[in-house]
Design a protein around this motif. Structure first.
Motif, mmCIF file in Angstrom:
data_model
loop_
_atom_site.group_PDB
_atom_site.id
_atom_site.type_symbol
_atom_site.label_atom_id
_atom_site.label_comp_id
_atom_site.label_asym_id
_atom_site.label_seq_id
_atom_site.Cartn_x
_atom_site.Cartn_y
_atom_site.Cartn_z
ATOM 1 N N ASP A 187 0.823 -1.215 0.000
ATOM 2 C CA ASP A 187 0.000 0.000 0.000
ATOM 3 C C ASP A 187 0.852 1.258 0.000
ATOM 4 O OD1 ASP A 187 -2.701 -1.170 0.227
ATOM 5 O OD2 ASP A 187 -1.945 -1.937 2.139
ATOM 6 N N LEU A 198 -1.837 6.947 0.248
ATOM 7 C CA LEU A 198 -3.252 7.206 -0.008
ATOM 8 C C LEU A 198 -4.143 6.091 0.529
ATOM 9 C CD1 LEU A 198 -3.236 8.730 -3.615
ATOM 10 C CD2 LEU A 198 -3.318 9.915 -1.418
ATOM 11 N N GLN A 199 -3.665 4.848 0.435
ATOM 12 C CA GLN A 199 -4.437 3.729 0.975
ATOM 13 C C GLN A 199 -4.487 3.770 2.506
ATOM 14 O OE1 GLN A 199 -2.012 3.037 -1.619
ATOM 15 N NE2 GLN A 199 -3.751 3.264 -3.018
ATOM 16 N N LYS A 251 -6.967 6.465 3.469
ATOM 17 C CA LYS A 251 -8.347 6.036 3.240
ATOM 18 C C LYS A 251 -8.837 5.097 4.332
ATOM 19 C CE LYS A 251 -11.366 4.015 -0.275
ATOM 20 N NZ LYS A 251 -11.432 3.451 -1.667
ATOM 21 N N LYS A 252 -7.966 4.197 4.782
ATOM 22 C CA LYS A 252 -8.394 3.181 5.747
ATOM 23 C C LYS A 252 -8.203 3.617 7.196
ATOM 24 C CE LYS A 252 -8.440 -1.815 6.268
ATOM 25 N NZ LYS A 252 -7.934 -3.091 5.718
ATOM 26 N N GLY A 260 -7.199 7.020 8.286
ATOM 27 C CA GLY A 260 -6.902 8.447 8.284
ATOM 28 C C GLY A 260 -7.011 9.126 9.629
ATOM 29 N N LYS A 300 -0.829 11.900 5.601
ATOM 30 C CA LYS A 300 -1.302 13.077 4.855
ATOM 31 C C LYS A 300 -0.141 14.034 4.581
ATOM 32 C CE LYS A 300 -5.928 12.772 6.860
ATOM 33 N NZ LYS A 300 -6.934 13.404 7.761
ATOM 34 N N GLN A 330 -3.814 17.894 0.651
ATOM 35 C CA GLN A 330 -3.393 16.934 1.672
ATOM 36 C C GLN A 330 -2.776 17.642 2.873
ATOM 37 O OE1 GLN A 330 -3.797 13.732 2.051
ATOM 38 N NE2 GLN A 330 -4.681 13.217 0.055
#
Length: 233
Positions: A94, A97-98, A101-102, A104, A113, A132
Motif C-alpha cells: 500500500d 493514499l491507501q 483512506k483506511k 486516516g 497526509k 493533503q
C-alpha cells in the motif's frame, strides 16, 4: 450604595430560613419526579466513559498498529524518492493514499497526509499537495511548521504569491526555533520582494536579524536589507 447594603446584611441577625430536613425531602422529591431523565443522563455518562475506554483499547490501539504496519513500504519508497510508488503503492504494497483512506484518523494516518502532500508536490501536482497538507494536523509544532512551509512552496509554484506569503509567514511564526523560523520567514521576505512589497520584506528581514542572529539566514540579513536600501548604522 452597594457597599451600604452589604454592611446592613452583615449586621442583620441570621434567620433560620434554611431547613436541612426539608431540603433533603425536596431533593428526594426532585429525584423521584425526574428519575427517568436523571438515570438516562447517568447512563449516558457511564456509556461514554466506558465506550471511550473500550474504543481506545479495542479499536484505536489496534488500528494504530495496523496503520503503522501498513505504511512501512510507503515510507521506504519515500526515503528512496520513489514518490509515485510511495503515494499509490504497487498493487502488492500500500501507499500513503491507501493508509489515509483506511486509517486516516490514526496518528499514522495523519502523518501519511503530510507524506502524501510532499509526494504530490515533488510530482508537480501542487494543488493535490496543498489539499493533503491542509488536511494534515501534526500535533507537533516543528512538523506542522514544515507542512505550512511546503504549502507555501506549492502556492508559489502555482504563481499564487499572496497565499505563498501567507503560508510562509505561518510556517515561520508557528514554531519559534532556529530551523523553520528563519528559513520560512526568509522565503516570505523573498516572496514579498517578488510581489513588490519591499517595506513588508524589510520588516521580515529585520525580524530574522533580531530573532535569529546566529542562523544562516540571520547572518545574511544585512546584505538583503542593504539591497533594499537599509544600512545598519
Amino acid at each position: 450604595m452597594t457597599e451600604t447594603k452589604h454592611k446592613a446584611a452583615e449586621s442583620a441577625p441570621v434567620t433560620k430560613d434554611f431547613d436541612l430536613q426539608n431540603s433533603v425531602h425536596k431533593a428526594e422529591d426532585f429525584y423521584f419526579k425526574n428519575k427517568n431523565v436523571i438515570n438516562i443522563a447517568l447512563l449516558v455518562i457511564v456509556v461514554v466513559i466506558g465506550g471511550t475506554f473500550a474504543y481506545n483499547k479495542f479499536i484505536k490501539a489496534p488500528n494504530e498498529k495496523k496503520a503503522a504496519d501498513m505504511v512501512f513500504h510507503a515510507q521506504k519508497a519515500f526515503e528512496k524518492d520513489s514518490f509515485n510508488l510511495a503515494l499509490n503503492g504497487d498493487g502488492n504494497n500500500d501507499g500513503f493514499l491507501q493508509v489515509i483512506k483506511k486509517y486516516g484518523s490514526t496518528k499514522t494516518g495523519q502523518l501519511s497526509k503530510y507524506y502524501a502532500g510532499i509526494c504530490y508536490v515533488k510530482l508537480g501536482k501542487f494543488q493535490e499537495g496543498i489539499d493533503q497538507l491542509k488536511d494534515f494536523n501534526a500535533g507537533d509544532q516543528l512538523v506542522q511548521a514544515m507542512a505550512y512551509g511546503v504549502t507555501g512552496d506549492a502556492y508559489m509554484e502555482l504563481k499564487n504569491t499572496e497565499e505563498g506569503i501567507k503560508y510562509y509567514k505561518k510556517a515561520g511564526q508557528y514554531s519559534d526555533n532556529d530551523f523553520t523560523g528563519p528559513t520560512y520567514l526568509f522565503r516570505a521576505g523573498v516572496a514579498l520582494e517578488l510581489a513588490g512589497k519591499n517595506d513588508e520584506a524589510i520588516a521580515i528581514y529585520k525580524e530574522i536579524r533580531e530573532k535569529y542572529p546566529q542562523s544562516n539566514e540571520g547572518r545574511e540579513m544585512d546584505k538583503y536589507l542593504a539591497r533594499l536600501g537599509v544600512v545598519r548604522e
